[in-house]
Scaffold this active site. Structure first.
Site, PDB file in Angstrom:
ATOM      1  N   TYR A  58      42.275  34.156  39.005  1.00 41.06           N
ATOM      2  CA  TYR A  58      40.880  34.462  38.627  1.00 41.06           C
ATOM      3  C   TYR A  58      40.559  33.831  37.276  1.00 41.06           C
ATOM      4  O   TYR A  58      39.568  33.103  37.130  1.00 41.06           O
ATOM      5  CB  TYR A  58      40.684  35.984  38.574  1.00 41.06           C
ATOM      6  CG  TYR A  58      39.409  36.408  37.871  1.00 41.06           C
ATOM      7  CD1 TYR A  58      38.162  36.092  38.411  1.00 41.06           C
ATOM      8  CD2 TYR A  58      39.451  37.112  36.667  1.00 41.06           C
ATOM      9  CE1 TYR A  58      36.988  36.461  37.756  1.00 41.06           C
ATOM     10  CE2 TYR A  58      38.294  37.484  36.021  1.00 41.06           C
ATOM     11  CZ  TYR A  58      37.059  37.164  36.559  1.00 41.06           C
ATOM     12  OH  TYR A  58      35.911  37.531  35.914  1.00 41.06           O
TER      13      TYR A  58
HETATM   14  N1  LIG Z   1      32.475  43.407  35.416  1.00 43.21           N
HETATM   15  C1  LIG Z   1      33.334  42.914  34.527  1.00 43.21           C
HETATM   16  O1  LIG Z   1      34.099  43.669  33.910  1.00 43.21           O
HETATM   17  C2  LIG Z   1      33.384  41.434  34.226  1.00 43.21           C
HETATM   18  C3  LIG Z   1      34.230  41.020  33.188  1.00 43.21           C
HETATM   19  C4  LIG Z   1      34.308  39.674  32.887  1.00 43.21           C
HETATM   20  C5  LIG Z   1      33.538  38.763  33.591  1.00 43.21           C
HETATM   21  N2  LIG Z   1      32.741  39.182  34.600  1.00 43.21           N
HETATM   22  C6  LIG Z   1      31.952  38.160  35.306  1.00 43.21           C
HETATM   23  O2  LIG Z   1      30.616  38.604  35.369  1.00 43.21           O
HETATM   24  C7  LIG Z   1      30.000  38.121  36.550  1.00 43.21           C
HETATM   25  C8  LIG Z   1      29.384  39.269  37.323  1.00 43.21           C
HETATM   26  O3  LIG Z   1      30.418  40.186  37.667  1.00 43.21           O
HETATM   27  P1  LIG Z   1      30.139  41.632  38.264  1.00 43.21           P
HETATM   28  O4  LIG Z   1      31.028  42.576  37.580  1.00 43.21           O
HETATM   29  O5  LIG Z   1      28.690  41.881  38.328  1.00 43.21           O
HETATM   30  O6  LIG Z   1      30.749  41.427  39.739  1.00 43.21           O
HETATM   31  P2  LIG Z   1      30.096  41.663  41.174  1.00 43.21           P
HETATM   32  O7  LIG Z   1      31.156  41.325  42.157  1.00 43.21           O
HETATM   33  O8  LIG Z   1      29.468  42.997  41.255  1.00 43.21           O
HETATM   34  O9  LIG Z   1      28.947  40.566  41.222  1.00 43.21           O
HETATM   35  C9  LIG Z   1      29.160  39.248  41.631  1.00 43.21           C
HETATM   36  C10 LIG Z   1      28.186  38.942  42.764  1.00 43.21           C
HETATM   37  O10 LIG Z   1      28.385  37.587  43.154  1.00 43.21           O
HETATM   38  C11 LIG Z   1      28.301  37.524  44.554  1.00 43.21           C
HETATM   39  N3  LIG Z   1      29.099  36.387  45.036  1.00 43.21           N
HETATM   40  C12 LIG Z   1      30.449  36.265  45.032  1.00 43.21           C
HETATM   41  N4  LIG Z   1      30.803  35.092  45.582  1.00 43.21           N
HETATM   42  C13 LIG Z   1      29.643  34.468  45.917  1.00 43.21           C
HETATM   43  C14 LIG Z   1      29.354  33.227  46.535  1.00 43.21           C
HETATM   44  N5  LIG Z   1      30.338  32.396  46.923  1.00 43.21           N
HETATM   45  N6  LIG Z   1      28.064  32.902  46.740  1.00 43.21           N
HETATM   46  C15 LIG Z   1      27.058  33.741  46.355  1.00 43.21           C
HETATM   47  N7  LIG Z   1      27.274  34.925  45.788  1.00 43.21           N
HETATM   48  C16 LIG Z   1      28.558  35.278  45.563  1.00 43.21           C
HETATM   49  C17 LIG Z   1      28.850  38.831  45.068  1.00 43.21           C
HETATM   50  O11 LIG Z   1      28.344  39.161  46.357  1.00 43.21           O
HETATM   51  C18 LIG Z   1      28.402  39.822  43.996  1.00 43.21           C
HETATM   52  O12 LIG Z   1      27.208  40.474  44.375  1.00 43.21           O
HETATM   53  C19 LIG Z   1      31.083  37.372  37.314  1.00 43.21           C
HETATM   54  O13 LIG Z   1      30.950  35.992  37.013  1.00 43.21           O
HETATM   55  C20 LIG Z   1      32.375  37.913  36.740  1.00 43.21           C
HETATM   56  O14 LIG Z   1      33.404  36.962  36.829  1.00 43.21           O
HETATM   57  C21 LIG Z   1      32.642  40.497  34.928  1.00 43.21           C
END
Ligand SMILES: NC(=O)c1ccc[n+]([C@@H]2O[C@H](COP(=O)([O-])OP(=O)(O)OC[C@H]3O[C@@H](n4cnc5c(N)ncnc54)[C@H](O)[C@@H]3O)[C@@H](O)[C@H]2O)c1
Length: 327
Positions: free
Chosen positions: A160
């Site tokens: 990841y």
């Molecule tokens: N939540 C955390 O603690 C955290 C920490 C660090 C980074 N992030 C980053 O923040 C961003 C949002 O994360 P989140 O926590 O809201 O996660 P989440 O999984 O709730 O949201 C990500 C969304 O992207 C969509 N998705 C995934 N693959 C896809 C694809 N191939 N095409 C279209 N849509 C796609 C999913 O359906 C989901 O709704 C991400 O980039 C994640 O890497 C999150």
């Protein structure tokens, strides 16, 4: 003002960002593939809440896979009113990247490139791209020091992290090659209402309410810089509103800058839920890191941004949302 393309709009952070943009009178084009990594019903419910709140025509949604490059390029070309991008769509989750590695290259490498190409082909119409990266790019560190953007981040502990670092590298190269103004934001463990069912605070809440034991990896000796989602959203909007000059790519940490013990997080949940947790102590999991700690002085210096929500308050709000949502 034009529209903002928000990818991952049905996701945890994407739905909150879309909501905040709509609340300040902006128009949003949301993109998400609603994949079943966790229950898509939650993603649908977030979209329903967004649609319900938006003024007519202010929010439109496209179910599309980021790795469907032609589809993404087609959408971005067909919508000349899109003038900024907040790219949050990704395959998240450290542990699942050991189980389903190709989901990560597809969404986070090919998918990230689809967005960069769409922005490049807009020939300057899209004036700023803000995208999500992660504290995971800093790898496994035991020095107790806050992570700074200038620290070397070249030993990702999971696939990841490697794919998110690849996204940062591709973004940098596109800025160098084509001048795209971009801001990469490294989020630190985000939690809050409408959160993610694969994360510890959610799994613990669910288990505790069902009277089941909770699993504490590394025997609970973990530190996380837990960041409340509203603080992440104000940080994303602050960055979005300050586009860098053409030819500039910047990277910032967004975290609470106050690491907490996993065991204290459990204690706050016990307090909010009124339930005592049954703890099962387990060894460290592959890909996990023992601690995270954000230095956020760059966000403060450049945008005047600071986190304002402590973990106890934030978890209280999460539990209040949970009770409303699940009844
Ligand atoms: N939540 C955390 O603690 C955290 C920490 C660090 C980074 N992030 C980053 O923040 C961003 C949002 O994360 P989140 O926590 O809201 O996660 P989440 O999984 O709730 O949201 C990500 C969304 O992207 C969509 N998705 C995934 N693959 C896809 C694809 N191939 N095409 C279209 N849509 C796609 C999913 O359906 C989901 O709704 C991400 O980039 C994640 O890497 C999150």
């Amino acid at each position: 003002m034009g529209r903002v393309l928000v990818t991952g709009a049905a996701g945890f952070i994407g739905a909150h960002v879309s909501q905040a943009l709509l609340a300040r009178g902006e128009e949003v084009v949301g993109l998400d593939n609603l994949n079943p990594y966790y229950d898509p019903a939650l993603k649908e419910a977030r979209l329903q809440a967004l649609t319900g709140q938006a003024a007519p025509g202010a929010f439109e949604f496209h179910r599309l896979d980021l790795a469907d490059t032609e589809g993404v390029l087609g959408l971005m070309a067909a919508r000349p009113d899109i003038d900024r991008v907040v790219h949050l769509g990704a395959q998240a989750g450290v542990r699942w990247s050991l189980e389903a590695p190709f989901a990560y290259t597809s969404a986070n490498v090919t998918g990230h490139l689809s967005i960069l190409e769409g922005v490049r082909r807009s020939e300057g119409r899209i004036g700023h791209t803000v995208y999500a990266s992660t504290s995971s790019v800093y790898g496994s560190r035991q020095d107790g020091q806050p992570f700074r953007e200038t620290d070397r981040a070249e030993r990702p502990a999971s696939l990841y992290a490697a794919t998110k670092l690849a996204g940062e590298m591709m973004s940098k190269s596109y800025t160098d090659l084509y001048g795209l103004p971009q801001t990469g934001l490294r989020f630190f463990t985000v939690y809050g209402p409408w959160g993610r069912p694969d994360m510890a605070y959610w799994l613990f809440t669910d288990a505790m309410l069902k009277g089941q034991p909770i699993k504490l990896f590394n025997e609970g000796r973990m530190m996380r810089d837990f960041t409340y989602v509203d603080d992440i959203v104000t940080g994303i909007l602050a960055a979005l509103d300050h586009a860098p000059a053409a030819g500039t790519h910047r990277t910032y940490n967004i975290g609470n800058s106050r690491p907490e013990q996993l065991l204290d997080m459990v204690a706050f949940l016990e307090e909010a839920l009124g339930v005592k947790a049954e703890r099962v102590l387990l060894p460290m999991q592959p890909g996990d890191v023992p601690g995270t700690f954000a230095d956020v002085s760059a966000m403060k210096r450049d945008f005047g941004w600071e986190p304002v929500t402590d973990l106890r308050t934030g978890l209280g709000r999460f539990v209040a949302w949970w009770r409303r949502y699940f009844g």
